[in-house]
Write an enzyme that holds these catalytic residues in place. Sequence first.
Site, mmCIF file in Angstrom:
data_model
loop_
_atom_site.group_PDB
_atom_site.id
_atom_site.type_symbol
_atom_site.label_atom_id
_atom_site.label_comp_id
_atom_site.label_asym_id
_atom_site.label_seq_id
_atom_site.Cartn_x
_atom_site.Cartn_y
_atom_site.Cartn_z
ATOM 1 N N GLY A 157 50.685 37.601 26.150
ATOM 2 C CA GLY A 157 49.257 37.732 25.865
ATOM 3 C C GLY A 157 48.802 39.176 25.997
ATOM 4 O O GLY A 157 48.787 39.720 27.097
ATOM 5 N N VAL A 191 42.874 41.108 27.644
ATOM 6 C CA VAL A 191 42.327 42.023 28.643
ATOM 7 C C VAL A 191 43.207 42.095 29.892
ATOM 8 O O VAL A 191 43.547 43.180 30.361
ATOM 9 C CB VAL A 191 40.884 41.611 29.022
ATOM 10 N N ILE A 192 43.602 40.922 30.401
ATOM 11 C CA ILE A 192 44.415 40.920 31.631
ATOM 12 C C ILE A 192 45.795 41.520 31.354
ATOM 13 O O ILE A 192 46.300 42.345 32.122
ATOM 14 C CB ILE A 192 44.558 39.493 32.207
ATOM 15 N N GLY A 228 44.509 33.581 28.384
ATOM 16 C CA GLY A 228 43.156 33.037 28.414
ATOM 17 C C GLY A 228 42.929 32.168 29.644
ATOM 18 O O GLY A 228 43.847 31.955 30.442
ATOM 19 N N ARG A 229 41.692 31.688 29.793
ATOM 20 C CA ARG A 229 41.324 30.931 30.980
ATOM 21 C C ARG A 229 40.611 29.632 30.590
ATOM 22 O O ARG A 229 40.012 29.548 29.518
ATOM 23 C CB ARG A 229 40.430 31.790 31.896
ATOM 24 N N ASP A 262 31.574 31.359 33.722
ATOM 25 C CA ASP A 262 32.817 31.015 33.022
ATOM 26 C C ASP A 262 32.930 29.530 32.709
ATOM 27 O O ASP A 262 33.706 29.150 31.826
ATOM 28 C CB ASP A 262 34.033 31.395 33.880
ATOM 29 N N HIS A 313 24.813 68.995 29.310
ATOM 30 C CA HIS A 313 26.034 69.701 28.905
ATOM 31 C C HIS A 313 26.663 70.359 30.127
ATOM 32 O O HIS A 313 25.944 70.978 30.915
ATOM 33 C CB HIS A 313 25.698 70.786 27.876
HETATM 34 P P1 FAD Z 1 34.123 32.502 39.400
HETATM 35 O O1 FAD Z 1 34.098 33.931 39.720
HETATM 36 O O2 FAD Z 1 35.394 31.902 38.925
HETATM 37 O O3 FAD Z 1 33.657 31.758 40.730
HETATM 38 C C1 FAD Z 1 33.634 30.375 40.847
HETATM 39 C C2 FAD Z 1 33.671 30.020 42.309
HETATM 40 O O4 FAD Z 1 33.366 28.630 42.444
HETATM 41 C C3 FAD Z 1 35.023 30.216 42.980
HETATM 42 O O5 FAD Z 1 34.862 30.883 44.201
HETATM 43 C C4 FAD Z 1 35.531 28.794 43.218
HETATM 44 O O6 FAD Z 1 36.357 28.683 44.367
HETATM 45 C C5 FAD Z 1 34.219 28.067 43.426
HETATM 46 N N1 FAD Z 1 34.278 26.625 43.171
HETATM 47 C C6 FAD Z 1 34.792 25.987 42.095
HETATM 48 N N2 FAD Z 1 34.568 24.659 42.188
HETATM 49 C C7 FAD Z 1 33.901 24.468 43.355
HETATM 50 C C8 FAD Z 1 33.379 23.319 43.999
HETATM 51 N N3 FAD Z 1 33.473 22.105 43.466
HETATM 52 N N4 FAD Z 1 32.773 23.487 45.192
HETATM 53 C C9 FAD Z 1 32.652 24.735 45.743
HETATM 54 N N5 FAD Z 1 33.118 25.853 45.172
HETATM 55 C C10 FAD Z 1 33.721 25.716 43.985
HETATM 56 N N6 FAD Z 1 34.929 40.290 34.239
HETATM 57 C C11 FAD Z 1 34.227 41.440 34.091
HETATM 58 O O7 FAD Z 1 33.052 41.374 33.710
HETATM 59 N N7 FAD Z 1 34.783 42.649 34.372
HETATM 60 C C12 FAD Z 1 36.061 42.763 34.789
HETATM 61 O O8 FAD Z 1 36.534 43.874 35.022
HETATM 62 C C13 FAD Z 1 36.830 41.596 34.935
HETATM 63 N N8 FAD Z 1 38.102 41.668 35.347
HETATM 64 C C14 FAD Z 1 38.821 40.518 35.507
HETATM 65 C C15 FAD Z 1 40.145 40.629 35.903
HETATM 66 C C16 FAD Z 1 40.908 39.488 36.049
HETATM 67 C C17 FAD Z 1 42.330 39.615 36.495
HETATM 68 C C18 FAD Z 1 40.322 38.205 35.836
HETATM 69 C C19 FAD Z 1 41.105 36.942 36.041
HETATM 70 C C20 FAD Z 1 39.003 38.091 35.443
HETATM 71 C C21 FAD Z 1 38.252 39.252 35.259
HETATM 72 N N9 FAD Z 1 36.930 39.204 34.830
HETATM 73 C C22 FAD Z 1 36.209 40.350 34.654
HETATM 74 C C23 FAD Z 1 36.261 37.924 34.551
HETATM 75 C C24 FAD Z 1 35.386 37.497 35.763
HETATM 76 O O9 FAD Z 1 36.200 37.428 36.906
HETATM 77 C C25 FAD Z 1 34.721 36.171 35.491
HETATM 78 O O10 FAD Z 1 34.032 36.214 34.268
HETATM 79 C C26 FAD Z 1 33.755 35.837 36.604
HETATM 80 O O11 FAD Z 1 34.405 35.768 37.838
HETATM 81 C C27 FAD Z 1 33.043 34.520 36.329
HETATM 82 O O12 FAD Z 1 32.141 34.280 37.353
HETATM 83 P P2 FAD Z 1 31.700 32.804 37.760
HETATM 84 O O13 FAD Z 1 30.685 32.974 38.832
HETATM 85 O O14 FAD Z 1 31.334 32.046 36.554
HETATM 86 O O15 FAD Z 1 33.015 32.097 38.325
HETATM 87 P P1 NAI Z 2 42.303 37.028 26.575
HETATM 88 O O1 NAI Z 2 41.594 35.967 25.846
HETATM 89 O O2 NAI Z 2 41.668 38.342 26.781
HETATM 90 O O3 NAI Z 2 43.710 37.320 25.892
HETATM 91 C C1 NAI Z 2 44.663 36.329 25.725
HETATM 92 C C2 NAI Z 2 45.674 36.802 24.694
HETATM 93 O O4 NAI Z 2 46.770 35.916 24.710
HETATM 94 C C3 NAI Z 2 45.117 36.789 23.274
HETATM 95 O O5 NAI Z 2 45.392 38.010 22.647
HETATM 96 C C4 NAI Z 2 45.822 35.618 22.629
HETATM 97 O O6 NAI Z 2 46.018 35.785 21.239
HETATM 98 C C5 NAI Z 2 47.134 35.619 23.379
HETATM 99 N N1 NAI Z 2 47.806 34.318 23.388
HETATM 100 C C6 NAI Z 2 47.266 33.095 23.580
HETATM 101 N N2 NAI Z 2 48.233 32.158 23.556
HETATM 102 C C7 NAI Z 2 49.416 32.792 23.374
HETATM 103 C C8 NAI Z 2 50.750 32.377 23.291
HETATM 104 N N3 NAI Z 2 51.096 31.088 23.392
HETATM 105 N N4 NAI Z 2 51.713 33.307 23.083
HETATM 106 C C9 NAI Z 2 51.408 34.621 22.991
HETATM 107 N N5 NAI Z 2 50.129 35.081 23.064
HETATM 108 C C10 NAI Z 2 49.153 34.182 23.268
HETATM 109 O O7 NAI Z 2 42.696 36.343 27.971
HETATM 110 P P2 NAI Z 2 43.181 36.952 29.358
HETATM 111 O O8 NAI Z 2 43.765 38.300 29.193
HETATM 112 O O9 NAI Z 2 43.974 35.871 29.984
HETATM 113 O O10 NAI Z 2 41.835 37.131 30.150
HETATM 114 C C11 NAI Z 2 40.960 36.024 30.306
HETATM 115 C C12 NAI Z 2 39.541 36.472 30.314
HETATM 116 O O11 NAI Z 2 39.230 37.105 31.542
HETATM 117 C C13 NAI Z 2 39.212 37.523 29.259
HETATM 118 O O12 NAI Z 2 38.971 36.950 28.005
HETATM 119 C C14 NAI Z 2 37.974 38.121 29.820
HETATM 120 O O13 NAI Z 2 36.885 37.321 29.490
HETATM 121 C C15 NAI Z 2 38.225 38.067 31.309
HETATM 122 N N6 NAI Z 2 38.672 39.376 31.772
HETATM 123 C C16 NAI Z 2 37.832 40.431 31.626
HETATM 124 C C17 NAI Z 2 38.210 41.679 32.009
HETATM 125 C C18 NAI Z 2 37.294 42.811 31.799
HETATM 126 O O14 NAI Z 2 36.127 42.577 31.525
HETATM 127 N N7 NAI Z 2 37.745 44.052 31.906
HETATM 128 C C19 NAI Z 2 39.513 41.934 32.623
HETATM 129 C C20 NAI Z 2 40.338 40.763 32.683
HETATM 130 C C21 NAI Z 2 39.901 39.532 32.293
#
Ligand code: FAD
Ligand code: NAI
Length: 476
Positions: free
Chosen positions: A191, A194-195, A282-283, A323, A455
């Site tokens: 994939g 972004v991640i 993806g997620r 999310d 600048h």
């Molecule tokens: P979450 O952050 O997932 O929080 C949900 C919370 O609910 C969790 O603590 C969970 O334990 C809790 N929960 C779930 N079910 C229950 C329940 N029944 N009872 C009690 N608690 C519960 N986004 C950006 O904008 N910028 C970034 O740089 C960025 N980097 C990322 C990097 C990675 C590696 C990943 C995986 C994601 C990244 N994201 C980034 C995406 C971002 O993390 C998510 O969009 C964001 O966390 C979503 O927020 P949320 O509050 O919807 O859910």
């Molecule tokens: P993503 O949606 O960004 O990328 C997933 C990639 O995997 C896509 O390019 C897709 O075509 C590919 N893919 C899907 N199935 C596949 C398969 N079977 N074989 C090969 N390739 C495949 O998802 P990612 O990176 O897991 O991140 C999840 C989300 O978390 C992002 O969409 C973003 O919303 C959030 N995130 C945001 C960040 C930021 O804001 N900087 C950083 C990291 C995550």
Amino acid sequence: MSKQFDVVVIGAGPGGYIAAIRAAQLGFSVACVDAWENEKGGPAPGGTCTNVGCIPSKALLQSSEHYEHAGHAFKEHGIDVAGLSLNLPQMIKRKDNVVKQNNDGILFLFKKNKVTFFHGRASFAGAATADGYPLTISAPANETINAKQVIVATGSNARALPGAEFDEQLILSNTGALTIGDVPKQLGVIGAGVIGLEMGSVWRRLGAEVTVLEGLPTFLGAVDEQIAKEANKLFTKQGLKINLGVKINKVTKGDNNVTVEFDNAKGEANTAVFDKLIVSIGRTPNTDGLAADKVGLALDERGFVAVDGDCKTNLPGVWAIGDVVRGPMLAHKAEEEGVAVAERIAGQHGHTNFNTIPWVIYTSPEIAWVGKTEQTLKAEGVAYKAGTFPFLANGRARALGDTAGMVKFLADASTDEILGVHIIGPMASELISEAVVAMEFKASAEDIARICHAHPSLSEATKEAALAIDKRTLNF
Ligand code: FAD
Ligand code: NAI
């Protein structure tokens, strides 16, 4: 008797904790329930973003970038670093400390705003009564509470590849990708999203040979094509081996490695052996343990909580944000929805503008954008003008030694309204804010072109890209 709250937020990720604080500011009695545990079993509010997402990934991106710069980029500045070595345990420890500071900060904010925090998993216990919705909270809180209004903010989980479940030792989600103990020699990433690009960059900078396997034939399909092409070129030059259009056939775990069998874009069979494999495809929305069916909370066909444009679910008094609902999976999108819902509960007119949500990919150079891409405008038949300005012609970028990339403006051909801004280059994550403000105020490219920018600053490239719309750049 059960504790009674005006508003209960389920989940303390960026969506949930911000919604709880805003609701408390508006005068409601508020509780926030979150299940996340730290390694000692204690609460770790902040959700995916704080614990295994935005914050730890950016901590490691920063540390690994320092390491890479110390390795060669400093030399050009006249700084010779002798005896450079990597202390990975310290790097991971620092990242964990940054996470903890954020967890503690949220607990402090809850106290400050009089939000009651419960550590445990919340579930709907039954239909609403005159006291609101009864919710049970598992250990360690072990409570039953009532909520007049419920905000579901339960986030998302990493999607596994069928036949390659995460074990976080060899096959890693984002969680395992942030805690690798030794730099792998060969790291596979499935994939190129972004991640994949952010975590692939971290481990490449620390010494891994990184192979990225992407299913789609295009690189970063959601990004403006010109920017994506530049990114592909730069990342490949850095050493990321990006394979597009692959089809993963089989993933097999050995004792200390993972074998991936895949067809390349030409349909030829390939086999690659990796020390670790990150799967970032993806997620999926997380509604585990919520007992949504007990109250008839409707999910859509992809498992997201079904909501309207105002984040209302099918149940009166139940909202969902972040999310776990449609839209980009971004922390700031979740936060905006959290604030808007709290304000709607208070009878105000909270609003989230989906057209001006910025995206950032924290690679080096960073990629950031807001609004429409050139390919979307073409597909929609919109008449537009484009202007670009390279960082190579920006004095500050040259002084920084960071000249790769460009700023690109897209504006309506007749009104000059800004339709999209796309940046690849240093501090793109910060520069994009100017474009977001401009688009919120429906500014024209000419507005930006006529504003005085300091600048030397990287933001002059933004002004120059706006000037480029009418072919009047001053420094290129
Ligand atoms: P979450 O952050 O997932 O929080 C949900 C919370 O609910 C969790 O603590 C969970 O334990 C809790 N929960 C779930 N079910 C229950 C329940 N029944 N009872 C009690 N608690 C519960 N986004 C950006 O904008 N910028 C970034 O740089 C960025 N980097 C990322 C990097 C990675 C590696 C990943 C995986 C994601 C990244 N994201 C980034 C995406 C971002 O993390 C998510 O969009 C964001 O966390 C979503 O927020 P949320 O509050 O919807 O859910
Ligand atoms: P993503 O949606 O960004 O990328 C997933 C990639 O995997 C896509 O390019 C897709 O075509 C590919 N893919 C899907 N199935 C596949 C398969 N079977 N074989 C090969 N390739 C495949 O998802 P990612 O990176 O897991 O991140 C999840 C989300 O978390 C992002 O969409 C973003 O919303 C959030 N995130 C945001 C960040 C930021 O804001 N900087 C950083 C990291 C995550």
